[in-house]
Design a protein around this motif. Sequence first.
Motif, mmCIF file in Angstrom:
data_model
loop_
_atom_site.group_PDB
_atom_site.id
_atom_site.type_symbol
_atom_site.label_atom_id
_atom_site.label_comp_id
_atom_site.label_asym_id
_atom_site.label_seq_id
_atom_site.Cartn_x
_atom_site.Cartn_y
_atom_site.Cartn_z
ATOM 1 N N LEU A 90 33.500 30.898 36.988
ATOM 2 C CA LEU A 90 34.531 30.595 36.439
ATOM 3 C C LEU A 90 35.270 29.749 37.861
ATOM 4 C CD1 LEU A 90 36.484 33.527 34.500
ATOM 5 C CD2 LEU A 90 35.080 31.660 33.702
ATOM 6 N N TYR A 91 34.795 30.190 39.088
ATOM 7 C CA TYR A 91 35.449 29.786 40.197
ATOM 8 C C TYR A 91 34.747 28.476 40.867
ATOM 9 C CZ TYR A 91 31.833 32.990 41.623
ATOM 10 O OH TYR A 91 30.724 33.549 41.799
ATOM 11 N N CYS A 92 33.596 27.937 40.289
ATOM 12 C CA CYS A 92 32.790 27.097 40.819
ATOM 13 C C CYS A 92 32.876 25.694 40.306
ATOM 14 C CB CYS A 92 31.518 27.661 41.044
ATOM 15 S SG CYS A 92 30.065 26.314 41.980
ATOM 16 N N SER B 242 30.552 37.809 50.115
ATOM 17 C CA SER B 242 31.705 37.847 48.867
ATOM 18 C C SER B 242 32.686 36.691 49.043
ATOM 19 C CB SER B 242 32.763 39.111 49.324
ATOM 20 O OG SER B 242 31.864 40.198 49.592
ATOM 21 N N LEU B 243 33.356 36.375 47.944
ATOM 22 C CA LEU B 243 34.311 35.506 47.766
ATOM 23 C C LEU B 243 35.677 36.447 47.988
ATOM 24 C CD1 LEU B 243 33.615 33.306 44.675
ATOM 25 C CD2 LEU B 243 34.127 32.542 47.342
ATOM 26 N N VAL B 244 36.608 36.080 49.005
ATOM 27 C CA VAL B 244 37.611 36.822 49.183
ATOM 28 C C VAL B 244 38.851 36.303 48.419
ATOM 29 C CG1 VAL B 244 39.338 37.805 50.924
ATOM 30 C CG2 VAL B 244 36.760 37.787 51.277
ATOM 31 N N GLY C 180 33.653 33.871 52.581
ATOM 32 C CA GLY C 180 34.521 32.633 52.287
ATOM 33 C C GLY C 180 35.673 33.162 51.438
ATOM 34 N N PRO C 181 36.855 32.636 51.878
ATOM 35 C CA PRO C 181 37.862 32.420 50.841
ATOM 36 C C PRO C 181 37.760 31.853 49.686
ATOM 37 C CG PRO C 181 38.471 30.825 52.582
ATOM 38 C CD PRO C 181 37.044 31.581 52.900
ATOM 39 N N PHE C 182 38.241 32.298 48.468
ATOM 40 C CA PHE C 182 38.075 31.683 47.277
ATOM 41 C C PHE C 182 39.317 30.477 47.110
ATOM 42 C CE2 PHE C 182 40.292 31.564 43.011
ATOM 43 C CZ PHE C 182 39.695 30.551 42.564
ATOM 44 N N ILE C 183 38.597 29.340 46.638
ATOM 45 C CA ILE C 183 39.698 27.983 47.042
ATOM 46 C C ILE C 183 39.521 27.470 45.424
ATOM 47 C CG2 ILE C 183 39.977 25.750 47.835
ATOM 48 C CD1 ILE C 183 38.235 26.654 50.248
ATOM 49 N N PRO C 184 40.760 27.573 44.853
ATOM 50 C CA PRO C 184 40.781 27.332 43.285
ATOM 51 C C PRO C 184 40.253 25.687 43.339
ATOM 52 C CG PRO C 184 42.708 28.348 43.968
ATOM 53 C CD PRO C 184 42.058 28.008 45.020
ATOM 54 N N ILE D 177 22.027 35.147 48.848
ATOM 55 C CA ILE D 177 22.320 35.243 47.513
ATOM 56 C C ILE D 177 23.593 36.340 47.465
ATOM 57 C CG2 ILE D 177 20.606 36.884 47.022
ATOM 58 C CD1 ILE D 177 20.854 35.817 43.974
ATOM 59 N N ARG D 178 24.814 35.746 47.213
ATOM 60 C CA ARG D 178 26.006 36.433 47.623
ATOM 61 C C ARG D 178 26.252 37.349 46.625
ATOM 62 N NH1 ARG D 178 30.832 32.466 49.594
ATOM 63 N NH2 ARG D 178 30.078 31.752 51.836
ATOM 64 N N ILE D 179 26.671 38.722 46.576
ATOM 65 C CA ILE D 179 26.880 39.543 45.743
ATOM 66 C C ILE D 179 28.314 39.096 44.913
ATOM 67 C CG2 ILE D 179 28.255 41.146 47.081
ATOM 68 C CD1 ILE D 179 25.836 41.912 44.180
ATOM 69 N N GLU D 180 29.192 38.260 45.773
ATOM 70 C CA GLU D 180 30.427 37.472 45.230
ATOM 71 C C GLU D 180 31.601 38.552 45.305
ATOM 72 O OE1 GLU D 180 30.255 34.560 45.781
ATOM 73 O OE2 GLU D 180 28.147 33.806 44.578
ATOM 74 N N THR D 181 31.311 39.801 44.358
ATOM 75 C CA THR D 181 31.963 40.924 44.415
ATOM 76 C C THR D 181 31.242 42.212 44.085
ATOM 77 O OG1 THR D 181 33.962 42.042 43.559
ATOM 78 C CG2 THR D 181 32.941 40.359 42.267
ATOM 79 N N ALA E 85 30.531 19.411 45.025
ATOM 80 C CA ALA E 85 31.980 19.894 44.923
ATOM 81 C C ALA E 85 32.335 21.461 44.427
ATOM 82 C CB ALA E 85 32.830 18.624 44.151
ATOM 83 N N LEU E 86 31.965 22.374 45.334
ATOM 84 C CA LEU E 86 32.232 23.829 44.792
ATOM 85 C C LEU E 86 33.780 23.847 44.678
ATOM 86 C CD1 LEU E 86 29.974 25.592 47.496
ATOM 87 C CD2 LEU E 86 29.422 25.078 44.946
ATOM 88 N N TYR E 87 34.303 23.463 45.465
ATOM 89 C CA TYR E 87 35.896 23.479 45.877
ATOM 90 C C TYR E 87 36.453 22.344 46.500
ATOM 91 C CZ TYR E 87 34.081 25.115 50.374
ATOM 92 O OH TYR E 87 33.448 25.204 51.459
ATOM 93 N N PRO E 88 37.896 21.955 46.047
ATOM 94 C CA PRO E 88 38.129 20.946 46.843
ATOM 95 C C PRO E 88 38.463 20.840 48.313
ATOM 96 C CG PRO E 88 39.973 22.179 45.656
ATOM 97 C CD PRO E 88 38.694 22.810 45.711
#
Length: 347
Positions: free
Chosen positions: A65-67, A195-197, A225-229, A155-159, A301-304
């Motif tokens: 959903l985030y990518c 993880s994504l924070v 990495g911080p999650f960037i919408p 390979i990130r577990i992401e959370t 472009a994962l995030y802006p």
Amino acid sequence: MNSLIKKAKETHSLTKDEIISLLEDNSINEELFKAADEVREENLGSYVHLRGLIEFTNICKRNCLYCGLRRDNKNLKRYRLSEEEILDFGKKAVEYGYKTLVLQGGEDDYFTADRMVSIIKKLKALNVAITLSIGERSFEDYKKFKEAGADRYLIRIETTDKKLYEDMDPGMSHEERKRCLRDLKTLGYEVGSGSLVGLPGQTLSSLADDILFFKKINVDMLGIGPFIPNEDTPLKDAKGGDFTLALKVMAIIRLLLVDINIPATTAMETLNKNGRIIALQSGANVVMPNVTEGEYRKLYALYPGKICTGDTPAHCRSCISSKIHGIGRIISDGYGFRGNKNSPKGN
Ligand code: 5AD
Ligand code: SF4
Ligand code: FES
């Protein structure tokens, strides 16, 4: 010194409640970053390892959903580099002095095990360490990649929150993610996770679980990495992650895993214009400049707001070198495997 930071610095262990209280308390941040910086210096010296990042396909069968690379994003022009282009970027990266090449891509089935093996073998002939970051594959595929010359796998577990993970990554299984991490360790890879924070619904308690998970599985590399919408995803209206919190998670992990490789991530610099240098002074010891050329940089472009999208690999190489030298650190000319402070080359 704050007693928990002191404990972490001396014993390299913390309980979940202790981690939560460090994450909650913003009055200790500077002390925490300084302690992580000292632990990094003691164990790894002043060396910074550079990894040349080749983003070789932005095609992905997953739908996180985030990518921005998620398969349902129709607003993105897709690309896939040919083997020749990958080798060309790899060769140029070696000329710029990179000793590790990271092949990163979406989960693109075009890149069968045979195709990957051919690419890995040819890149390996350039005398570099090879890191792969291409998502979930079978044990057999991971084995073939390793035999072809791959050294490391990200390979990130992401959370570690199973429910959050499965909500965020529809159709994916948390168990399967963990299976990948186990298989990679079994096969002798240096294994990276992270993880994504700031994912929606993520708590400090869940971040503390992530930290303890990385300690338990003894990751060799860790990307936070911080999650960037991203506008083109279902999470476009989410709040997004906080730079300082991401930095705190990273710094605590440095206190617990003293000799691992921790990159100052691109996402951190997207949120703070000096983010990578701040991270390098808060426990990180690796930077992964992009060595992909041309339009492809923008299309991954994962995030802006991703940095360096309009720059050339040559420019980034000299830009990051002068920033690293500017804080009195040394660029390693070794391969940068985990640990080993005694190597004159910084390993
Ligand atoms: N913000 C920050 N990081 C992201 N990633 C994917 N989407 C985003 C985003 N919107 C990260 C994931 C993945 C890595 C390749 O990129 O953590 O593992
Ligand atoms: Fe694909 Fe990775 Fe993006 Fe998920 S995070 S959509 S697996 S590229
Ligand atoms: Fe790319 Fe500075 S590292 S412009």
